[in-house]
Scaffold this motif. Structure first.
Motif, mmCIF file in Angstrom:
data_model
loop_
_atom_site.group_PDB
_atom_site.id
_atom_site.type_symbol
_atom_site.label_atom_id
_atom_site.label_comp_id
_atom_site.label_asym_id
_atom_site.label_seq_id
_atom_site.Cartn_x
_atom_site.Cartn_y
_atom_site.Cartn_z
ATOM 1 N N ALA A 285 0.834 -1.207 0.000
ATOM 2 C CA ALA A 285 0.000 0.000 0.000
ATOM 3 C C ALA A 285 0.867 1.254 0.000
ATOM 4 N N ALA A 286 1.970 1.230 0.746
ATOM 5 C CA ALA A 286 2.878 2.380 0.771
ATOM 6 C C ALA A 286 3.476 2.607 -0.619
ATOM 7 N N ARG A 287 3.864 1.528 -1.298
ATOM 8 C CA ARG A 287 4.419 1.669 -2.653
ATOM 9 C C ARG A 287 3.381 2.219 -3.633
ATOM 10 N N ARG A 288 2.109 1.866 -3.419
ATOM 11 C CA ARG A 288 1.041 2.369 -4.299
ATOM 12 C C ARG A 288 0.655 3.806 -3.953
ATOM 13 N N GLY A 289 1.205 4.334 -2.867
ATOM 14 C CA GLY A 289 0.882 5.698 -2.464
ATOM 15 C C GLY A 289 -0.382 5.820 -1.641
ATOM 16 N N GLU A 290 -0.884 4.716 -1.100
ATOM 17 C CA GLU A 290 -2.109 4.759 -0.295
ATOM 18 C C GLU A 290 -1.863 5.260 1.124
ATOM 19 N N LEU A 291 -0.617 5.218 1.577
ATOM 20 C CA LEU A 291 -0.287 5.652 2.924
ATOM 21 C C LEU A 291 0.595 6.880 2.875
ATOM 22 N N ALA A 292 0.521 7.679 3.917
ATOM 23 C CA ALA A 292 1.391 8.842 4.011
ATOM 24 C C ALA A 292 2.843 8.386 4.023
ATOM 25 N N ALA A 293 3.719 9.201 3.458
ATOM 26 C CA ALA A 293 5.132 8.831 3.347
ATOM 27 C C ALA A 293 5.761 8.568 4.707
ATOM 28 N N ASP A 294 5.286 9.260 5.731
ATOM 29 C CA ASP A 294 5.871 9.085 7.064
ATOM 30 C C ASP A 294 5.066 8.123 7.947
ATOM 31 N N ALA A 295 4.163 7.358 7.352
ATOM 32 C CA ALA A 295 3.361 6.411 8.138
ATOM 33 C C ALA A 295 4.274 5.368 8.772
ATOM 34 N N ASP A 296 4.097 5.139 10.045
ATOM 35 C CA ASP A 296 4.884 4.158 10.792
ATOM 36 C C ASP A 296 4.202 2.797 10.645
ATOM 37 N N LEU A 297 4.745 1.942 9.769
ATOM 38 C CA LEU A 297 4.103 0.668 9.464
ATOM 39 C C LEU A 297 4.071 -0.271 10.666
ATOM 40 N N GLU A 298 5.111 -0.254 11.472
ATOM 41 C CA GLU A 298 5.127 -1.130 12.645
ATOM 42 C C GLU A 298 4.066 -0.709 13.658
ATOM 43 N N LEU A 299 3.870 0.586 13.817
ATOM 44 C CA LEU A 299 2.840 1.067 14.730
ATOM 45 C C LEU A 299 1.446 0.730 14.190
ATOM 46 N N LEU A 300 1.265 0.841 12.882
ATOM 47 C CA LEU A 300 -0.012 0.440 12.279
ATOM 48 C C LEU A 300 -0.273 -1.044 12.523
ATOM 49 N N LEU A 301 0.768 -1.864 12.406
ATOM 50 C CA LEU A 301 0.622 -3.295 12.694
ATOM 51 C C LEU A 301 0.208 -3.517 14.142
ATOM 52 N N ASP A 302 0.837 -2.776 15.054
ATOM 53 C CA ASP A 302 0.478 -2.893 16.472
ATOM 54 C C ASP A 302 -1.001 -2.578 16.679
ATOM 55 N N MET A 303 -1.499 -1.579 15.985
ATOM 56 C CA MET A 303 -2.899 -1.200 16.140
ATOM 57 C C MET A 303 -3.828 -2.297 15.623
ATOM 58 N N VAL A 304 -3.477 -2.885 14.481
ATOM 59 C CA VAL A 304 -4.281 -3.978 13.925
ATOM 60 C C VAL A 304 -4.279 -5.167 14.882
ATOM 61 N N PHE A 305 -3.087 -5.526 15.368
ATOM 62 C CA PHE A 305 -2.996 -6.661 16.285
ATOM 63 C C PHE A 305 -3.710 -6.370 17.594
ATOM 64 N N GLY A 306 -3.583 -5.153 18.100
ATOM 65 C CA GLY A 306 -4.261 -4.807 19.347
ATOM 66 C C GLY A 306 -5.771 -4.965 19.232
ATOM 67 N N PHE A 307 -6.333 -4.485 18.138
ATOM 68 C CA PHE A 307 -7.774 -4.610 17.898
ATOM 69 C C PHE A 307 -8.183 -6.082 17.847
ATOM 70 N N CYS A 308 -7.449 -6.868 17.064
ATOM 71 C CA CYS A 308 -7.807 -8.280 16.897
ATOM 72 C C CYS A 308 -7.624 -9.065 18.195
ATOM 73 N N TRP A 309 -6.518 -8.818 18.880
ATOM 74 C CA TRP A 309 -6.266 -9.548 20.129
ATOM 75 C C TRP A 309 -7.319 -9.218 21.180
ATOM 76 N N TYR A 310 -7.691 -7.954 21.287
ATOM 77 C CA TYR A 310 -8.706 -7.572 22.263
ATOM 78 C C TYR A 310 -9.999 -8.336 21.999
ATOM 79 N N ARG A 311 -10.406 -8.397 20.740
ATOM 80 C CA ARG A 311 -11.644 -9.102 20.398
ATOM 81 C C ARG A 311 -11.509 -10.607 20.624
#
Length: 196
Positions: free
Chosen positions: A145-171
């Protein structure tokens, strides 16, 4: 298999039949009594394997259950990229939640998380090995997605992963996997903050 039958071991090399019997026995016991009721002794007895064989292949029951998760969750990794991050994440998370609900994978994953809170060695294995493999596919989706330009250039991919995992783990940990409608709402909120 008779509980009195002991399968032969081939030493450090895993005998495929014994290996499968141990994994199958672990799955059966997890389904019957859950994580608290499982022990290496109960798995060995049901699989017709020796405890030393199991300990030679897995250092503890968390490692054994983690391998059960690895072997049973292969369908999550069979993933067709849909072409946009929103669609890719939606497909991945809906599929993951269904696998967690419909197979032993949800119970196995909860078990590994629980043991990691009690045992520092399991926590290190979880962080350095098990979770590394869990993060590979969603990281690839974010990188595409970053290569396609869908994410901001400074988007922290590891932090985004943490957010996805946090949501899924909580559920997962609070037994809310039936609320799949929330997946796409979560993805929308996540991407509205990370979009270009």
């Amino acid at each position: 298999m008779s509980q009195n039958t002991i399968r032969s071991s081939t030493g450090a090399a895993r005998n495929p039949q014994t290996h499968r019997a141990i994994l199958d026995s672990t799955i059966e016991i997890l389904k019957e009594v859950g994580y608290c009721g499982i022990s290496i002794e109960s798995v060995a007895r049901r699989a017709g394997a020796s405890k030393p064989t199991i300990y030679r292949w897995w250092p503890n029951k968390a490692a054994l259950i983690a391998e059960v998760y690895e072997s049973e969750s292969g369908q999550v990794r069979q993933f067709p990229e849909c072409g946009s991050l929103r669609e890719d994440l939606s497909f991945l998370l809906h599929n993951l939640w269904r696998v967690w609900r419909s197979s032993i994978c949800g119970e196995a994953f909860r078990s590994v998380i629980a043991e990691a809170q009690l045992d520092p060695q399991t926590l290190m294995q979880m962080k350095n090995e098990f979770m590394g493999r869990r993060r590979e596919l969603p990281r690839q989706l974010l990188e595409s997605a970053a290569r396609r330009g869908e994410l901001a250039a400074d988007a922290d991919l590891e932090l985004l992963l943490d957010m996805v995992f946090g949501f899924c783990w909580y559920r997962l940990l609070t037994d809310q996997l039936d609320a799949e409608r929330d997946i796409d709402a979560f993805i929308g909120m996540l991407l509205s903050g990370a979009a270009r």
